[in-house]
Design a protein around this motif. Structure first.
Motif, PDB file in Angstrom:
ATOM      1  N   SER A  28       0.836  -1.210   0.000  1.00  0.00           N
ATOM      2  CA  SER A  28       0.000   0.000   0.000  1.00  0.00           C
ATOM      3  C   SER A  28       0.868   1.257   0.000  1.00  0.00           C
ATOM      4  CB  SER A  28      -0.913   0.020   1.232  1.00  0.00           C
ATOM      5  OG  SER A  28      -1.581  -1.204   1.345  1.00  0.00           O
ATOM      6  N   LEU A  70       2.526   1.823  -3.420  1.00  0.00           N
ATOM      7  CA  LEU A  70       1.631   2.341  -4.464  1.00  0.00           C
ATOM      8  C   LEU A  70       1.294   3.811  -4.226  1.00  0.00           C
ATOM      9  CD1 LEU A  70      -0.740  -0.746  -4.830  1.00  0.00           C
ATOM     10  CD2 LEU A  70       0.950   0.036  -6.493  1.00  0.00           C
ATOM     11  N   VAL A  71       0.935   4.130  -2.977  1.00  0.00           N
ATOM     12  CA  VAL A  71       0.580   5.529  -2.699  1.00  0.00           C
ATOM     13  C   VAL A  71       1.838   6.402  -2.811  1.00  0.00           C
ATOM     14  CG1 VAL A  71      -0.550   7.092  -1.080  1.00  0.00           C
ATOM     15  CG2 VAL A  71      -1.284   4.729  -1.199  1.00  0.00           C
ATOM     16  N   GLY A  72       2.987   5.859  -2.392  1.00  0.00           N
ATOM     17  CA  GLY A  72       4.241   6.601  -2.496  1.00  0.00           C
ATOM     18  C   GLY A  72       4.603   6.891  -3.936  1.00  0.00           C
TER      19      GLY A  72
END
Lengths: 178, 516
Positions: B404, B407-409
Motif C-alpha cells: 500500500s 503504491l501511494v508513495g
C-alpha cells in the motif's frame, strides 16, 4: 499430488529456457523495429550520432548475452534432466493466490481515480486480507482502517499530497475529510 | 573552510536533521531485521516521503536507514541463521553458533559495537578521501564522465561473479537498466524513443516509481510468492531477559581490538569500488580476519572475531560506497544508487560540482554519517529487544503495508496514476529478476547511470568529430577505462582460476551475491 501441481512440476525445469527465449525474441523484435520505435525527424537522419546509436549498441549486446545465456541454460537443463534433479517451488495454490493479489493491485490502480482514495483503499485492503488468508474480522477491517488513518495523516496532513478524490458524490464527500 | 564546517554542523545538529536521522535509524533497524526486506527496500520506499523535505534532511534520513539496516540484518542472522539483509550473510558463520551456545546477547552486543566502530571509520575515510577526489574530478569532461559511467557499470563484474551464467545475467541486468534509461525523448535530438505512442512516457521512466517498483514491490511480491518460506517459528526467548543490551565485555574488546582495526579498512576499500557495497566487504573482511587469527580453525564455530569482522567491515563500506557517489556521481552500491536518484529528484547533481556548489550540504552528509552511527549505537542498544516483536508479525500483514505504501508513495511524487502502473510493472519485473537470479542492483545502476553514459559518449564523440580513439588519447579517460577493464576482468579471472582449482579438488564453492 494435485494434477495441476504435477503439470507445474513438469514445466518448472524449462522455466528459465522459456523466459530467456521470450526475452531473446523481444530483443530481436526491438532491434528489427528500431527505425519505427525511434521517431527521428527527416532532417536528423544524416546525423551520424543519432538517437538510435546508443540503444542499438545496448540491444546488440543484449542479444549476444541472451544467446550465450540461452546456450548455458540449455546445457544446464540437459544436465539436470539427465540427473533427474527436481526443483521445489510454489504450488498452484500459491501461484493462484499470487495472481489474485496482482489482479487486486491492478483493480486498485484502475479504480482509484473513480472511487477515490478512501473507498478504493478500504476495498483493496479488505480484498487483500481475504486473498492473503487474513480472514478474522479484526484483521479484515482493522488493517485497512489502520492504513487509511496512517496514510491520511502522513500524506494529506504532513506531506500535503492531493490524494485522488474520485468522482460524483465520492468527490463531494472527500472534501469533508481531506 | 571552517565556515563551511560550522554551517554543516549547524545543519546536522538542527532538530529536524536529528529527528530525520533518528527516524531513519529506526526504519533501518526495522527493515534490516526482517528477512526478505532490506535497507534498499526501506530507502526506496522513503524517496517519495523525502520529496517534501529539504534535500539535506532527506539524505540524512536515508543515511540513517542505510547505516542501521546494514547493522540490523545481523539480528536474525545470529538468532535464526537467516540474514535479515544479504550483507549479514558472513555474520551467520560465527554469530549463529554463538546463539546456539546461549551467547546471543554477547554476539549482538559485539554486532552493535563493531558496526559503530566500522561506520565511524567509514565516515572518517569519506571525510578524508572525498574532498581530494572531488578536487581532481572537477576538471573532467564528457569523455571522462563516459569512462566514469563505464567504471560504475563494471560493478556488474562484482555483482555477477559466481559463474559465467550469473555474470551474463548481471551484464544483461545492467543493459536492461541502460535501456530503460533511453525510454522517452532523446535529450540531444529530441526524438521519441520506445514510447509506443504513450505521451506519458515522453519524459522517460520516472526514477522513483521505478525504484519503488523494483526494490519494494518486487521484494514483497517475491515474499508473497514464497510466503511459506518465511513462516517458520521463531524463538526469541533468548532475548526476553534483561532490559537493554550492554557494551561488549572488556575481555571481548581485548580479543577483537585488532579485528576492529583491520576489518573497517578492508570494508572501506571494498566499499569505494563501484557496486561492491557491504556484502563483499563483509565477506572479504571475514576472510582477512580468518587469515590473521591465531586460531583460524575456531572460525565458523562461534568465534567473536568472526562476528566483529564482517559487521565492522560492512558498516565501514557504507562510508566507502558514498565516496564515489559524492565525488564522481557514480553509486558505490544499490542503496547509494537510490540516493543518487533522490538527490537528482531534488534538483542536485552528485559529483565534483556538489563539493563546489553545495559544500555545506556535502559536509553535512559526511558529518551526518558520524551522527547516524552514534544515534544507531544508542537506539540499537535500547530497541533490539522490541524489534524482535516485529519479527512475530505475520508476513502477509507486513506485505500489505508495504504494498500500500509503495503504491501511494509512487503516486505521491507527481500525483500521477501512471506512476503507480510504472511501479507495478517494474515490481513484476523485479519479481522475475529475483526469481531467475538476475541482478536488481545491475538494473538500478544501469537506470541511474544510463543518461550519464549516453550523454558522455555522444557529447564526447561529437566533440571528437566521431573519432572513437579520442577516448583513448585523453590520459584520465584512458586510466579510468583501464581501471574499469581491470575491475571487470580480475573477478572473472579469479573465478575461472577458483573454479578450475575446485574442479581439480573435486568440490564446488561459491559465494552468495546480492544487492546492497
Amino acid at each position: 499430488m494435485n494434477p495441476l501441481d504435477r503439470l507445474l512440476n513438469a514445466v518448472r525445469p524449462y522455466g528459465e529456457v522459456i523466459l530467456l527465449s521470450i526475452l531473446l525474441v523481444a530483443a530481436v523484435w526491438l532491434r528489427l523495429s528500431l527505425p519505427d520505435l525511434i521517431r527521428m525527424r527527416r532532417i536528423q537522419a544524416w546525423i551520424t550520432l543519432g538517437p538510435d546509436v546508443w540503444p542499438r549498441m545496448l540491444i546488440d549486446l543484449a542479444i549476444l548475452c541472451l544467446i550465450g545465456l540461452l546456450l548455458i541454460a540449455l546445457v544446464d537443463l540437459r544436465r539436470n534432466l539427465a540427473a533427474g534433479a527436481s526443483k521445489e517451488g510454489a504450488s498452484v495454490r500459491d501461484i493462484g493466490r499470487w495472481f489474485a493479489i496482482i489482479t487486486i493491485i491492478c483493480l486498485y490502480i484502475w479504480f482509484l481515480p473513480t472511487g477515490g482514495f478512501i473507498l478504493t483503499t478500504f476495498l483493496f485492503g479488505v480484498s487483500y486480507c481475504i486473498v492473503a488468508g487474513l480472514r478474522r474480522p479484526r484483521e479484515m477491517l482493522g488493517l485497512p482502517a489502520v492504513f487509511l488513518v496512517a496514510s491520511y495523516l502522513l500524506f494529506t496532513q504532513l506531506l500535503s499530497v492531493p490524494l485522488p478524490r474520485g468522482v460524483g458524490i465520492l468527490r463531494q464527500l472527500s472534501f469533508h475529510i481531506y | 573552510m571552517i565556515d563551511v564546517y560550522i554551517s554543516a554542523l549547524e545543519i546536522v545538529f538542527s532538530p529536524f536533521s536529528l529527528i530525520a536521522i533518528a527516524v531513519g535509524v529506526g526504519i533501518g533497524l526495522t527493515f534490516g531485521a526482517i528477512p526478505g526486506l532490506s535497507g534498499v527496500t526501506a530507502v526506496g520506499l522513503l524517496v517519495p516521503f523525502t520529496y517534501a523535505m529539504e534535500p539535506t534532511t532527506a539524505i540524512l534520513m536515508m543515511v540513517g536507514v542505510y547505516c542501521a539496516a546494514t547493522m540490523s540484518g545481523a539480528i536474525t542472522a545470529i538468532l535464526f541463521n537467516i540474514p535479515g539483509d544479504v550483507m549479514a550473510v558472513a555474520t551467520t558463520f560465527d554469530g549463529h553458533p554463538m546463539a546456539e551456545r546461549g551467547e546471543a546477547k554477547r554476539a549482538l552486543s559485539m554486532v552493535i559495537f563493531g558496526s559503530v566502530v566500522g561506520g565511524l571509520f567509514g565516515a572518517l575515510a569519506l571525510a578524508t578521501i572525498a574532498p581530494q577526489l572531488a578536487r581532481v574530478a572537477i576538471a573532467f569532461g564528457p569523455a571522462e564522465f563516459f569512462a566514469l559511467a563505464v567504471l560504475g557499470l563494471t560493478a556488474i563484474s562484482v555483482l555477477g561473479s559466481g559463474s559465467p551464467k550469473t555474470m551474463l545475467k548481471a551484464i544483461l541486468s545492467v543493459l536492461f537498466g541502460l535501456f530503460l534509461a533511453t525510454i522517452g525523448s532523446d535529450p540531444v535530438s529530441g526524438a521519441s524513443r520506445f514510447v509506443f505512442g504513450n505521451v506519458g512516457l515522453e519524459a522517460g521512466i520516472a526514477r522513483v516509481p521505478a525504484i519503488i517498483g523494483l526494490f519494494a514491490l518486487g521484494e514483497v511480491l517475491a515474499v508473497l510468492y514464497m510466503s511459506r518460506k518465511y513462516k517458520q517459528p521463531r524463538d526469541t526467548s533468548q532475548l526476553r531477559k534483561g532490559a537493554i543490551f550492554s557494551f561488549p565485555s572488556g575481555e571481548d574488546l581485548k580479543q577483537v581490538r585488532g579485528t576492529l582495526l583491520r576489518a573497517p579498512i578492508v570494508g572501506t576499500i571494498v566499499g569505494i569500488l563501484p557496486g561492491s557495497g557491504g556484502t563483499l566487504g563483509a565477506l572479504i573482511g571475514y576472510n582477512v580476519e580468518q587469515r590473521f587469527a591465531k586460531n583460524p580453525e575456531s572460525f565458523g564455530k562461534g568465534n567473536i572475531q568472526g562476528v566483529a569482522a564482517p559487521e565492522s567491515a560492512n558498516n565501514a563500506a557504507v562510508g566507502g560506497s558514498m565516496v564515489p557517489l559524492l565525488t564522481l556521481g557514480i553509486p558505490g552500491s544499490s542503496t547509494t544508487a537510490i540516493m543518487l536518484a533522490a538527490l537528482t529528484l531534488h534538483g542536485l547533481r552528485p559529483g565534483p560540482l556538489l563539493f563546489r556548489d553545495n559544500p555545506e550540504m556535502t559536509y553535512a552528509i559526511i558529518f551526518g554519517l558520524v551522527v547516524a552511527n552514534i544515534v544507531m549505537l544508542f537506539m540499537a542498544l535500547f530497541l533490539v529487544r522490541y524489534l524482535l516483536k516485529v519479527l512475530l508479525v505475520r508476513t502477509e500483514v507486513l506485505c500489505f503495508f508495504i504494498v500500500s505504501i509503495s503504491l501511494v508513495g509512487a503516486f505521491a511524487i507527481h500525483n500521477r496514476i501512471s506512476d503507480m502502473w510504472i511501479a507495478l510493472v517494474l515490481g513484476l519485473i523485479g519479481f522475475f529478476v529475483k526469481k531467475y537470479g538476475f541482478s536488481l542492483g545491475g538494473i538500478i545502476l544501469g537506470l541511474v547511470l544510463g543518461n550519464l553514459a549516453e550523454d558522455g559518449l555522444i557529447l564526447g564523440l561529437s566533440l571528437a568529430g566521431g573519432n572513437w580513439w579520442e577516448f583513448l588519447t585523453r590520459p584520465v579517460a584512458l586510466s579510468i577505462l583501464l581501471l574499469s577493464a581491470l575491475l571487470f576482468v580480475v573477478p572473472i579471472a579469479h573465478q575461472l582460476v577458483s573454479a578450475r582449482r575446485n574442479a581439480r579438488n573435486g568440490n564446488v564453492a561459491g559465494r552468495p551475491s546480492g544487492s546492497d
